[in-house]
Design a protein around this motif. Structure first.
Motif, PDB file in Angstrom:
ATOM      1  N   SER A  81       0.843  -1.191   0.000  1.00 58.31           N
ATOM      2  CA  SER A  81       0.000   0.000   0.000  1.00 58.31           C
ATOM      3  C   SER A  81       0.878   1.240   0.000  1.00 58.31           C
ATOM      4  N   THR A  83       0.632   5.162   0.568  1.00 60.51           N
ATOM      5  CA  THR A  83      -0.198   6.240   1.090  1.00 60.51           C
ATOM      6  C   THR A  83       0.237   7.546   0.439  1.00 60.51           C
ATOM      7  N   TRP A 108      -6.606  -0.441  -6.424  1.00 58.01           N
ATOM      8  CA  TRP A 108      -5.670  -1.560  -6.559  1.00 58.01           C
ATOM      9  C   TRP A 108      -5.216  -1.681  -8.011  1.00 58.01           C
ATOM     10  N   TRP A 117      -0.580  -3.674  -5.795  1.00 61.92           N
ATOM     11  CA  TRP A 117      -0.354  -2.431  -5.058  1.00 61.92           C
ATOM     12  C   TRP A 117      -1.694  -1.762  -4.794  1.00 61.92           C
ATOM     13  N   GLN A 118      -1.776  -1.071  -3.679  1.00 60.46           N
ATOM     14  CA  GLN A 118      -2.925  -0.215  -3.362  1.00 60.46           C
ATOM     15  C   GLN A 118      -2.398   1.222  -3.324  1.00 60.46           C
ATOM     16  N   VAL A 120      -3.424   4.744  -2.261  1.00 58.06           N
ATOM     17  CA  VAL A 120      -4.485   5.258  -1.396  1.00 58.06           C
ATOM     18  C   VAL A 120      -4.161   6.663  -0.871  1.00 58.06           C
TER      19      VAL A 120
END
Length: 163
Positions: A81, A83, A108, A117-118, A120
């Motif tokens: 993830s 950020t 995603w 992968w995210q 976000v």
């Protein structure tokens, strides 16, 4: 060889393209580098000079990798993830990582190596955690309709909830 800053590190199995993956990832993330790459010698089972295993660091996080061949593949059960502070970061990481890969839903994606992968934005966490359950639900429902997260669209969905 680099010295690990953490006792626990992700170790990724690649299909004989570890060096290519390390170059790809380190070109995207700041504070990144390729560490030691152990190469086969004439005594090893691989072609001399090809990479057996190694380390690379992405934005300060050290990863280990092994060129294990096609026996194992990445699944969605494990993802990383990222950020992001704002939409420009979301767009940068999304566009960079999905290049040669494929989009999925709700922020995603799979990169060209099959790793999930995210991407976000911190704003998404704030919106889906709104103390008003109707506003939180509106944010969540808007997110479910997206591939890449678009902060303005989720904010608009939340703002449309009557006070």
């Amino acid at each position: 060889m680099s010295i690990a800053t953490s006792r626990i590190q992700p170790c990724l199995w690649f299909d004989d393209n570890l060096e290519e993956a390390a170059r790809f990832y380190t070109s995207i993330f700041p504070n990144s580098s390729i560490g030691h790459l152990a190469r086969y010698t004439e005594a090893g089972p691989g072609a001399p000079g090809t990479v057996l295993a190694g380390e690379f660091t992405l934005d300060g996080v050290t990863f280990r990798g092994i060129n294990g061949g096609p026996g194992l593949v990445f699944t969605d059960a494990i993802s990383f993830s990222v950020t992001c502070r704002d939409q420009s970061e979301v767009d940068y990481y999304w566009d960079s990582l999905v290049d040669g890969g494929q989009e999925s839903v709700c922020g995603w994606l799979k990169d060209r190596f099959g790793l999930s992968w995210q991407i976000v934005p911190t704003r998404l966490y704030e919106l889906v955690s709104d103390p008003d359950p109707r506003r939180a639900r509106a944010a969540t429902e808007a997110m479910f309709k997206m591939r890449r997260i678009v902060i303005a669209d989720i904010e608009a969905a939340v703002d449309a909830v009557p006070a």
